[in-house]
Design a protein around this motif. Structure first.
Motif: not given
Lengths: 296, 296
Positions: B265-270, B243-250, B104-119
Motif C-alpha cells: 500500500x505504502x509503495x502506491x501512496x502519493x 487499475x488505479x495508477x496511484x493512491x492518496x490517503x486522506x 469521496x469522488x470530490x476528494x479523489x478529483x482533488x487528490x489527483x488534480x483531476x487525473x486518474x487515481x484512487x483515494x
C-alpha cells in the motif's frame, strides 16, 4: 384474597414477552404473549407489553388484573442496569407484590431448577449468566454492536458485511452471500437503507441462513459460525472459571450452534430443567412464600 | 451577471461541511463551515448546513446568495446512493447551476488534480474511490456498523468491545482498556447507556487513543491498528486491481494509520495534490466552462 393468590411469571425479552399464571399448587391457569419488553427502550413501553401478556393469561383464568391477588416476577431484558432497575421498581404496578430481575437470571434459575449453574443464551443477543452460592456472575450481553458476539444480530451483521465485501470485489462470492444479496434485490444501496433503521432483531433474521449454509460447507458461513461459536465458548469458559458446575445453552441459536461449540463447552452442557418462565415463576413463589406460610 | 460568476465548492461530510468560494481566476473570495451534511440523515438538514457554509463564504466576499451568480459543486456524503441523489437533484437551490456528487469522488478529483487515481479515506468512516479513464470505482464506505472497517468508528467500537471483555474477565486489562473504562467512570452500564444513542462519530472519538497506545506497545491497541490497517490495505488493493495508477490517503486517520499499512500500500501512496474542496471546485469549474467560454 389470600385463597385466590396466584403467581405470575413474565419473561420479557428484546424480541417478545411471555407470561404464565399458576396457582400455588403449580397448576397453569393461563398464558399470554406480547411484544418486546426490553426496558432499555422505555419502561412505559415495556410495562405495556408485560400487562398485555398478563391480561391474556388472566383472561384464560377468567380473572382481571383488578380482582386477582398476584405475586409476580417480571424478568425483563435490560433490568440488570442498576438505575434502570431502580426506575422500574418505582413504577406503579397492579400486582400485590413484584420481584424484578433480568431475563438471563430467570433463565438461569429455570435451567437449573434454582440450583447452582450457568447459562449461555444465544438468540438475538448473547449473554452468559451464572448463580453460584447466591452470587451472580454475568458475562457479555451488553448489546449490539459493542457486545453480543456470536449472537443472531452479530452473525447477521457479519454476513451482510461480507456481502458488501463481495460486491466491492474484496472477496469471492459464495452461495450464502449471493443468496443474501438477492434478498436485497442485489442492490448494495438497499442494504444501506435497511441498515439505517435496522434493529438487532433485523440483523438476526439472517442468522439462521448463516448456520444452514455452514452445514452445506459454504466457506464464509463456516468462518462465521466457527467464529461465533468461539465467542459462545468464551462465555462458557468464563462461567466455568468463576465456578459454574454445569451449563445450559438457551435461546433460538442454542441448538443450531451446538455442533460448532468446543468439546470443553459441550462437556459441561446439561439439558435445561425449565425455561426462563419457569425460573420467573420459581422466583415469584419464593417472594410469595411468606404470605402463603401465613395463610397456612 | 456573467462578469460576477463565481464557483462554490462544498465538501459536505458526515461530521462537518466546508465551503469555498473562488472567482474564475482561482482567487479565493470566501470560506465557510457548518455542521454535518450527510444526506442519508435528511436532505433538508443537509441543505441547511450547505447554505449556512455558503452564506458564510459569500459574506466574506460581500455578497449574498440572492445577488451572486454561482456555479456550485456540492459534494455530499451519502450522495452515491442513486435514489437519494435523484431526490437531492430535485431539491430547490439558489444557485445558477449545481453539480452534485459525493464527498469521496470530490476528494479523489482533488487528490489527483483531476487525473486518474484512487483515494482511501480513513476518518469517521472509511471508503475507497477511484476514477480511471472516466469510470468510477467504489470500495467500502457503506456505513457503520455493516461497513467502514478500519475507520475511527470501527476502531472505537472494537476498543470499547474489548473494554467489556476485560470487565467480564474474558481478557486481561491493558493500559488502553483501563484508560477507556475510566472515561466511562469504570461503569459498564454507562457504556451501554452511551452506546444506545452513540453515532459513528461518537465511537470515532476513541480512535486516536487506540492509535496512540499502539505506539506504546499496548497489545490490544496493536491488534486493533494492525487489523484496521489490514482493512485499509484491502481497500487500497482493490483500487489497484481495478487499475488505479496511484493512491492518496486522506482523512483524519490517514497520517496516524500510515505507519501500520502494508508495504504494498505504502509503495502506491502519493501526496494529495489538493483536498475534497479543491476537487469540488474543479468539478464546479468544469460545469461552468461552457458559460465562461461564451463570456470570453
Amino acid at each position: 384474597m389470600v385463597g385466590k393468590a396466584l403467581l405470575l411469571g413474565v419473561d420479557g425479552g428484546g424480541t417478545g414477552c411471555r407470561a404464565r399464571l399458576v396457582d400455588l399448587d403449580g397448576h397453569v391457569r393461563g398464558e399470554g404473549t406480547a411484544g418486546p419488553a426490553n426496558i432499555r427502550f422505555g419502561i412505559k413501553e415495556s410495562f405495556a407489553q408485560v400487562l398485555r401478556a398478563a391480561d391474556e393469561a388472566l383472561g384464560q383464568a377468567g380473572l382481571t388484573l383488578e380482582d386477582a391477588d398476584i405475586v409476580a416476577c417480571l424478568a425483563l431484558a435490560g433490568a440488570s442496569e442498576p438505575t434502570r432497575l431502580a426506575a422500574v421498581e418505582a413504577y406503579r404496578h397492579p400486582f400485590r407484590r413484584v420481584v424484578y430481575t433480568n431475563d438471563a437470571h430467570a433463565a438461569c434459575v429455570g435451567a437449573h431448577g434454582g440450583q447452582d449453574g450457568g447459562v449461555v443464551i444465544a438468540g438475538t443477543g448473547t449473554v452468559g449468566w451464572a448463580v453460584i452460592q447466591g452470587r451472580h456472575y454475568r458475562v457479555g450481553g451488553w448489546g449490539f454492536p459493542i457486545s453480543d458476539e456470536g449472537s443472531g444480530a452479530w452473525l447477521g451483521c457479519e454476513a451482510v458485511r461480507r456481502v458488501l465485501w463481495a460486491y466491492d470485489g474484496r472477496i469471492e462470492w459464495t452461495d450464502l452471500l449471493a443468496m443474501l444479496f438477492g434478498q436485497f434485490r442485489s442492490d448494495a444501496h438497499l442494504i444501506v437503507q435497511w441498515m439505517t433503521t435496522a434493529r438487532p432483531r433485523d440483523f438476526a433474521r439472517h442468522a439462521r441462513a448463516v448456520v444452514a449454509y455452514a452445514g452445506h460447507g459454504d466457506p464464509v458461513a463456516l468462518e462465521l459460525v466457527r467464529s461465533g461459536a468461539a465467542h459462545l465458548d468464551a462465555l462458557a469458559a468464563r462461567l466455568v472459571t468463576v465456578g459454574a458446575p454445569r451449563l445450559a445453552m438457551l435461546g433460538g441459536l442454542a441448538e443450531p450452534m451446538r455442533p460448532w461449540l468446543a468439546a470443553e463447552t459441550a462437556a459441561r452442557l446439561v439439558t435445561p430443567a425449565g425455561d426462563a418462565l419457569s425460573g420467573a415463576l420459581r422466583l415469584a413463589r419464593l417472594a410469595a412464600e411468606p404470605a402463603s406460610a401465613a395463610a397456612a
